[in-house]
Structures are given as structure tokens and as C-alpha cells.
Scaffold this active site. Structure first.
Site: not given
Ligand code: SAH
Length: 373
Positions: A246, A221, A188, A112, A125, A366, A136, A323, A132, A139
Site C-alpha cells: 500500500h 494475504s 490477519e 463473513e 475468500c 476487499c 489499518c 472500496n 482484526c 479497512c
Molecule cells: N489482513 C490481510 C488480509 C485481509 S484484506 C491483509 O491485510 O493482507 C485483503 C486485502 O484487501 C488487503 O490487501 C487489504 O489491505 C485490502 N483492503 C483493505 N481495505 C480495503 C479497501 N477499503 N479497499 C480496497 N482494499 C482494501
């Protein structure tokens, strides 16, 4: 405290022996494009015309490439501009100024991308991997594991597709362009380093070799792959680095960002600071605010100290209200706690903003990109 009782294995390498995505001019620099045509028995100078169609005119229909000889047009186009992906669905939010597109890649992999038009800029974006491997737990993308790396051209094509939609005036606000790109979609980016660097070069190469964007308007990122951050610092492309921190302490970050068990908070923040030292680019720290998990006042203070230990003015903190994702037990912070967190960081002299999270009603914000049909 264990917030992530079942961490998934960390996956760095995709399975071997897969079929590669079709080769496309965006995968290659100008010499590579010429050479590919010559090797196919076609005139090398046509590469520049094809590049112009793709990056400047944003055209993909061979019928519109009238400067190419009709008899060779199809052959030239299939050599350097093969179709890379098909849009399956576009969802809109914010009165059409946020658009999430689901793409099907040549092998059926789904990714996406999200276009966000603001008053002063339009940001794409983009995804850099299908899925991925970083796992995490908060996410949505991380829950499905890694399918595969995307090619340079597959990454670039998401931006070109956005540029086409903007040029055609399909986004409210009149015809415009894509000014910013953030590698914050699925994947990532630094785990797919080579293809991502290639994409950054194509985005910033002057037209018609590339899209001619400013490197300062490109943000990569990362979860914090330390050796890759150090490598990026040496590339000589001043992109903005965003670090998904985080948590300011290893105990919590090990749970929230499992790669932290390999690279500690100290090593990760050192690498981010090194990026600033080498490039002069202020680093952005991403911090998803999770109620009762990482949003306590003492963690705000610790975060401020961890950052200030390395210097002042080198970093900006971007708080992201969490989110919702399917099955996640966490929720966004209380607005009062969020304000206190900001206040404490600012009291330590750290510039802090709260991200305006667009597109959460279309699962386009995000951490919500799961690419399900
Ligand atoms: N893998 C990379 C880029 C993708 S995510 C990274 O981790 O940086 C972009 C951002 O959204 C990252 O900071 C990620 O941690 C954050 N993110 C992931 N899940 C989220 C959620 N449920 N709510 C808010 N931010 C989130």
C-alpha cells in the site's frame, strides 16, 4: 502528513481463558482423528468414513451417512463433525456469481466469507479471525478490533460450505467446484499462524484426508508479519503469498498499515523476496489505490525501485481500487492516475494488474467485511 491520527493499539494475542470452538475432524490430521474416536471408545477406522463424508461427499446430515451403523451414527458425528457455524444471511451480487455469507460461530462471534465464480475458476475468500487487530484505517474490519482467532476447522468449514453450494448447482453456471482459496476475508492470517497452516494443510491434503486442492491455488494475504513470512517460507507448502504493501515508503506506510512501525518497508519486502527465493512462488503485492494519498507518480516510481532492488520477475503488483468503508475519508484514485501508476510500473518491467473488485454493492469487496447483523 498524518492520515491516521488515532491509530488503534496493535493487538496480537486474543484474550486468554476463552472457551474453544468445538473440536472437529478438520482440526486434526488422520491419526489425530482416529485417536479421538478411540479415546471416546469408538472404532478408529470410522474416522476415514467420516472424513470421506465431509471432504469428498460434502455431506453433513447424519441421515446420509448410511455406511455408519445407525446406532452409533449420532455419537460418531458429534465426536468429529459437530456443527461449527450457522449461516445468518447470504447476499448476492453479479447475477448470483458473487455470494457473501454472514456466519455466527458457536460463541456468537460473527465472520463473513465470499464466494466468487469466474469463467475459469471459483474462489472462496475466507476469514481467519473474527475481527482484526491490525488497525489499518482504510479497512472496515480493522476498525472493529480483534475478537478472536478462528480454529482450523472454522476456517476450513467456510470453504466446504462454498464447495457444497457449488456442487449443488446453486451458483449460476451449473454444478462446479471451488478451485481457489484466498485468505483475504476478515483477519490477519499470519497473526493466527497455527490455525491457518492447519487449514492450508486440510485444503491441500488429498481426499479424503482433506479437500485435495492445489497449494498454488491458495493465497495467504498478510500485512507483513516478517517472522511469520519467513516461517511460512520453510513450511514446504507452495502457497501464493500476497503482501499488502500500500505504500513504498515508511512515512506513509506507518500511517496506512500500522504494523509498519514494527517491520519497515525494507524488512517486509526483504521477507517477501525471501519467500520467493525459498519457494519459487512469485509474490503478489497488493496496493489499494487511494486518491491523493498513495497514488502519485513518484510513489509508482519508488515502488518499482523498491521491488526491482531485490531482483526482477519475482513479483506481481495487484492494484486494488479503494472500496468505500463507513466513516472513511478516502476515495478511490482517479482512473487517469491509476493508468499512469500502471504505466510507470510496467515501464520498470513490473507486471501489474488492477483487481476486478467484486461485490462492492453488497459490502463484500476487499476491506468491506465488518460482519454486522
Ligand atoms: N489482513 C490481510 C488480509 C485481509 S484484506 C491483509 O491485510 O493482507 C485483503 C486485502 O484487501 C488487503 O490487501 C487489504 O489491505 C485490502 N483492503 C483493505 N481495505 C480495503 C479497501 N477499503 N479497499 C480496497 N482494499 C482494501
Amino acid at each position: 502528513m498524518s492520515v491516521n491520527p488515532n491509530p488503534l493499539p496493535l493487538v496480537f494475542d486474543e484474550p486468554r481463558g476463552r472457551k474453544k470452538p468445538p473440536r472437529h475432524l478438520a482440526d486434526l490430521d488422520e491419526d489425530g482423528r482416529k485417536q479421538l474416536l478411540v479415546d471416546a471408545g469408538l472404532p478408529g477406522f470410522r474416522a476415514k468414513q467420516l472424513s470421506n463424508h465431509y471432504f469428498t461427499r460434502l455431506v453433513n446430515d447424519p441421515a446420509e451417512m448410511t455406511d455408519l451403523p445407525a446406532a452409533q451414527r449420532e455419537e460418531l458425528v458429534s465426536a468429529l463433525l459437530p456443527e461449527l457455524m450457522t449461516p445468518l444471511r447470504t447476499l448476492e451480487a453479479d447475477k448470483g456469481t458473487t455470494r457473501k455469507t454472514l456466519w455466527k460461530l458457536f460463541d456468537g462471534a460473527l465472520v463473513e466469507s465470499v464466494l466468487m465464480r469466474y469463467k475459469d475458476r471459483t474462489t472462496m475468500c475466507v476469514s481467519s479471525q473474527a475481527g482484526c487487530g491490525m488497525a489499518c484505517p482504510f479497512c472496515a474490519t480493522g476498525q472493529g478490533g480483534l475478537q478472536r482467532n478462528m480454529s482450523t476447522a472454522e476456517i476450513v468449514e467456510q470453504v466446504v460450505a462454498g464447495a457444497r453450494v457449488m456442487a449443488a448447482g446453486e451458483v449460476p453456471g451449473g454444478p462446479g467446484r471451488v478451485s481457489n482459496v484466498v485468505f483475504m476475508g476478515m483477519g490477519e492470517p499470519l497473526a493466527n499462524y497455527k490455525a491457518v497452516i492447519g487449514a492450508v494443510r486440510r485444503l491441500t491434503d488429498p481426499t479424503p484426508a482433506g479437500l485435495g486442492m492445489s497449494a498454488r491455488h491458495v493465497t495467504v494475504s498478510t500485512v507483513g508479519l516478517v517472522p511469520r513470512i519467513n516461517q511460512l517460507a520453510e513450511e514446504g507448502i507452495p502457497v501464493t503469498l500476497a503482501l499488502s504493501l500500500h505504500a513504498p515508503d515508511d512515512e506513509l506506510r506507518n500511517e496506512l498499515v500500522p504494523i509498519n512501525t514494527r517491520f519497515s518497508v525494507a524488512e517486509t519486502v526483504d521477507a517477501a523476496h525471501n519467500y520467493f527465493a525459498k519457494t519459487g512462488r512469485r509474490v503478489s503485492i497488493e496496493y489499494a489505490m487511494m486518491r491523493g494519498i498513495n497514488d502519485q507518480a513518484h510513489r509508482a516510481d519508488l515502488l518499482g525501485d523498491v521491488l526491482n532492488e531485490r531482483g526482477h520477475g519475482w513479483v506481481h503488483v495487484n492494484l486494488i481500487p479503494l472500496n468505500p468503508t463507513p466513516g472513511s475519508k478516502w476515495t478511490a484514485s482517479d482512473p487517469e492516475d491509476e493508468r499512469e501508476f500502471v504505466r510507470r510500473l510496467e515501464a520498470k518491467g513490473i507486471s501489474t494488474t488492477v483487481r476486478d473488485t467484486r461485490g462492492s454493492d453488497i459490502d463484500g469487496a476487499c476491506g468491506q467485511l465488518a460482519a454486522v447483523e
